[in-house]
Enzyme design. Structure first.
Site, PDB file in Angstrom:
ATOM      1  CD  GLU A   7      37.391  43.337  37.840  1.00 41.50           C
ATOM      2  OE1 GLU A   7      37.514  42.099  37.770  1.00 41.50           O
ATOM      3  OE2 GLU A   7      36.385  43.897  38.336  1.00 41.50           O
TER       4      GLU A   7
ATOM      5  CB  CYS B  13      36.340  42.661  41.226  1.00 41.76           C
ATOM      6  SG  CYS B  13      34.652  43.324  41.085  1.00 41.76           S
TER       7      CYS B  13
ATOM      8  CE  LYS C  78      37.232  38.728  40.167  1.00 33.76           C
ATOM      9  NZ  LYS C  78      36.431  39.616  39.288  1.00 33.76           N
TER      10      LYS C  78
END
Length: 289
Positions: free
Chosen positions: A44, A154, A117
């Site tokens: 990431e 993540c 995200k």
């Protein structure tokens, strides 16, 4: 002939020089491609240090529109040269909005689109809500040259709903680029094993390989700094680790999976046959009664 896919996870430390970070990632992508990998996952926000350890407005200047992002441009050229697919994690700016995003590049270097995200953490050492809006794309899966892949970013990896959503959209492999390590508020707290176990659980309950790529090394965005625990891995459809790194290793992990076998095995387990979405209403309520 069965359909096979060879995947790779990259683990490296990164510094403040974006050009050096791109060069390091390029080196590892070349190594992975040389070993036969077809879909290659960097960690990431490899463009620089993980800056979300604190709230500093100077970092907003490191975001780019996704098509102009230096990491996307460099990895696109590399993907086309090597004939590999690369999920590229970036700090994205769209007008006045900022996102933690991923651009999926296919094996000709063409972008298949953007995922933003969905789950944005906010806690000591991981103050992402200061920088990123919650993603507005919904979960995404991508038809690459080598198979249909789902990619979360993540904090998404802790949510079984995200993994299941991507599987319902037809994902055949799940990828999670990550930046996670020490907890500044509690030096005794070590989440490395729970981090792995959460994703190994996704592998088991969806009968799917899962690839997690984390960064490693100590970074000093703040005076105290943050130490990232690596531990990148590839798990098979049973959740068993077929390849993994320790905390300080740098390099490439790879594994090959038979997608036709996995599709048959997934059907045989019956997890998707026996689902009861009519009973899952509580999952779609913020505060169920």
């Amino acid at each position: 002939m069965t359909r096979q896919i060879t995947v790779a996870a990259l683990q490296s430390s990164y510094g403040t020089d974006i050009d050096a970070n791109i060069a390091r990632t390029t080196e590892l992508v070349r190594e992975a491609a040389g070993a036969g990998a077809q879909v290659i996952l960097p960690s990431e926000l490899f463009q620089g240090p993980y800056f979300c350890v604190s709230q500093e407005e100077r970092w907003f200047a490191t975001a780019y529109a996704w098509r102009q992002h230096p990491c996307v441009i460099a990895m696109s050229e590399l993907a086309a040269e090597l004939g590999v697919a690369i999920p590229v994690s970036i700090f994205e700016r769209e007008g006045p909005h900022y996102f933690n995003s991923l651009v999926m590049l296919d094996a000709d270097g063409a972008p298949l689109g953007v995922y933003r995200k969905s789950h944005i953490p906010d806690g000591p050492g991981y103050q992402e809500k200061y920088y990123f809006r919650p993603g507005d794309t919904g979960f995404r899966v991508w038809d690459t040259r080598f198979g249909r892949v789902g990619v979360g970013i993540c904090w998404d990896q802790w949510y079984p709903e995200a993994a299941r959503a991507m599987m319902l959209m037809g994902a055949e492999v799940l990828f999670y680029p990550t930046a996670i390590g020490s907890e500044p508020h509690d030096p005794s707290l070590d989440t490395a094993l729970p981090w792995r176990r959460a994703m190994q659980g996704h592998a088991v309950s969806n009968v799917v390989p899962v690839i997690g790529a984390n960064r490693t090394g100590h970074e000093t965005v703040t005076e105290a700094g943050q130490t990232f625990y690596g531990s990148s891995f590839i798990a098979d459809h049973r959740g068993d680790l077929v390849s993994s790194f320790g905390r300080d290793d740098e390099g490439v992990l790879s594994a090959t999976f038979d997608l036709d076998f996995l599709a048959t095995h997934r059907a045989a387990w019956g997890f998707f046959r026996d689902r009861r979405p009519d009973l899952y209403g509580a999952l779609c309520q913020g505060r169920p009664a």
